[in-house]
Design a protein around this motif. Structure first.
Motif, PDB file in Angstrom:
ATOM      1  N   PRO A   5       0.816  -1.223   0.000  1.00 18.00           N
ATOM      2  CA  PRO A   5       0.000   0.000   0.000  1.00 18.00           C
ATOM      3  C   PRO A   5       0.843   1.263   0.000  1.00 18.00           C
ATOM      4  CG  PRO A   5       0.015  -0.974   2.180  1.00 18.00           C
ATOM      5  CD  PRO A   5       0.759  -1.923   1.269  1.00 18.00           C
ATOM      6  N   ASN A   6       0.258   2.338  -0.479  1.00 23.99           N
ATOM      7  CA  ASN A   6       0.875   3.658  -0.434  1.00 23.99           C
ATOM      8  C   ASN A   6       0.732   4.164   1.001  1.00 23.99           C
ATOM      9  OD1 ASN A   6       1.026   6.547  -0.386  1.00 23.99           O
ATOM     10  ND2 ASN A   6       0.841   6.532  -2.599  1.00 23.99           N
ATOM     11  N   ALA A   7       1.813   4.151   1.746  1.00 24.01           N
ATOM     12  CA  ALA A   7       1.772   4.464   3.173  1.00 24.01           C
ATOM     13  C   ALA A   7       1.315   5.895   3.454  1.00 24.01           C
ATOM     14  CB  ALA A   7       3.131   4.205   3.813  1.00 24.01           C
ATOM     15  N   ASP A   8       1.768   6.849   2.670  1.00 25.12           N
ATOM     16  CA  ASP A   8       1.374   8.248   2.894  1.00 25.12           C
ATOM     17  C   ASP A   8      -0.119   8.444   2.668  1.00 25.12           C
ATOM     18  OD1 ASP A   8       3.965   9.019   3.544  1.00 25.12           O
ATOM     19  OD2 ASP A   8       4.445   9.575   1.485  1.00 25.12           O
ATOM     20  N   ALA A   9      -0.643   7.881   1.591  1.00 23.48           N
ATOM     21  CA  ALA A   9      -2.071   8.007   1.301  1.00 23.48           C
ATOM     22  C   ALA A   9      -2.897   7.279   2.353  1.00 23.48           C
ATOM     23  CB  ALA A   9      -2.384   7.474  -0.090  1.00 23.48           C
ATOM     24  N   LEU A  10      -2.419   6.133   2.814  1.00 22.85           N
ATOM     25  CA  LEU A  10      -3.126   5.395   3.862  1.00 22.85           C
ATOM     26  C   LEU A  10      -3.153   6.202   5.160  1.00 22.85           C
ATOM     27  CD1 LEU A  10      -4.597   2.903   4.860  1.00 22.85           C
ATOM     28  CD2 LEU A  10      -2.359   1.843   5.277  1.00 22.85           C
ATOM     29  N   ASP A  11      -2.048   6.828   5.509  1.00 20.23           N
ATOM     30  CA  ASP A  11      -2.007   7.679   6.705  1.00 20.23           C
ATOM     31  C   ASP A  11      -3.017   8.817   6.602  1.00 20.23           C
ATOM     32  OD1 ASP A  11      -0.009   6.163   7.853  1.00 20.23           O
ATOM     33  OD2 ASP A  11       1.601   7.585   7.398  1.00 20.23           O
ATOM     34  N   ARG A  12      -3.070   9.464   5.451  1.00 22.65           N
ATOM     35  CA  ARG A  12      -4.033  10.562   5.250  1.00 22.65           C
ATOM     36  C   ARG A  12      -5.472  10.069   5.349  1.00 22.65           C
ATOM     37  NH1 ARG A  12      -0.156  11.914   1.559  1.00 22.65           N
ATOM     38  NH2 ARG A  12      -1.316  11.054  -0.204  1.00 22.65           N
ATOM     39  N   PHE A  13      -5.749   8.898   4.794  1.00 19.84           N
ATOM     40  CA  PHE A  13      -7.085   8.305   4.877  1.00 19.84           C
ATOM     41  C   PHE A  13      -7.465   8.072   6.338  1.00 19.84           C
ATOM     42  CE2 PHE A  13      -9.329   4.296   5.596  1.00 19.84           C
ATOM     43  CZ  PHE A  13     -10.561   4.598   5.043  1.00 19.84           C
ATOM     44  N   LEU A  14      -6.584   7.442   7.091  1.00 25.01           N
ATOM     45  CA  LEU A  14      -6.881   7.153   8.501  1.00 25.01           C
ATOM     46  C   LEU A  14      -7.045   8.442   9.302  1.00 25.01           C
ATOM     47  CD1 LEU A  14      -4.503   4.126   9.051  1.00 25.01           C
ATOM     48  CD2 LEU A  14      -7.008   4.077   8.914  1.00 25.01           C
ATOM     49  N   GLU A  15      -6.224   9.436   9.037  1.00 28.49           N
ATOM     50  CA  GLU A  15      -6.365  10.733   9.708  1.00 28.49           C
ATOM     51  C   GLU A  15      -7.712  11.368   9.370  1.00 28.49           C
ATOM     52  OE1 GLU A  15      -2.925  12.865   8.402  1.00 28.49           O
ATOM     53  OE2 GLU A  15      -1.580  11.692   9.679  1.00 28.49           O
ATOM     54  N   THR A  16      -8.118  11.269   8.118  1.00 24.64           N
ATOM     55  CA  THR A  16      -9.403  11.827   7.691  1.00 24.64           C
ATOM     56  C   THR A  16     -10.550  11.157   8.438  1.00 24.64           C
ATOM     57  OG1 THR A  16      -8.576  12.385   5.498  1.00 24.64           O
ATOM     58  CG2 THR A  16     -10.956  12.112   5.708  1.00 24.64           C
ATOM     59  N   VAL A  17     -10.528   9.834   8.492  1.00 23.54           N
ATOM     60  CA  VAL A  17     -11.590   9.084   9.170  1.00 23.54           C
ATOM     61  C   VAL A  17     -11.607   9.407  10.665  1.00 23.54           C
ATOM     62  CG1 VAL A  17     -12.380   6.765   9.803  1.00 23.54           C
ATOM     63  CG2 VAL A  17     -11.631   7.226   7.465  1.00 23.54           C
ATOM     64  N   LEU A  18     -10.456   9.373  11.299  1.00 26.69           N
ATOM     65  CA  LEU A  18     -10.395   9.626  12.743  1.00 26.69           C
ATOM     66  C   LEU A  18     -10.741  11.065  13.092  1.00 26.69           C
ATOM     67  CD1 LEU A  18      -7.244   7.511  13.621  1.00 26.69           C
ATOM     68  CD2 LEU A  18      -9.632   6.932  14.050  1.00 26.69           C
TER      69      LEU A  18
END
Length: 66
Positions: A5-18
């Motif tokens: 997975p694209n780690a940076d995009a995944l981090d942004r996704f999780l930050e958005t959800v949280l």
């Protein structure tokens, strides 16, 4: 080939959800569903869906038709 997975995009996704949950803009079930969607896509090696979903904005993730 292993799924990476694209780690940076995944981090942004999780930050958005949280952040949406913390601010009360999305409920717990919606947030769990969004995360489950991404985990499931990764588990079945559906790279296209995974990459597309983690790039959605908060509005796109939690569009309740309002």
């Amino acid at each position: 080939m292993a799924f990476t997975p694209n780690a940076d995009a995944l981090d942004r996704f999780l930050e958005t959800v949280l952040d949406a949950y913390k601010a009360g803009r999305a409920d717990r079930n919606s947030c769990v569903g969004a995360i489950a969607q991404v985990v499931t896509a990764a588990a079945i090696d559906n790279t296209g869906e995974f990459e597309s979903y983690i790039r959605l904005s908060e509005r796109q993730l939690f569009d309740f038709g309002e």
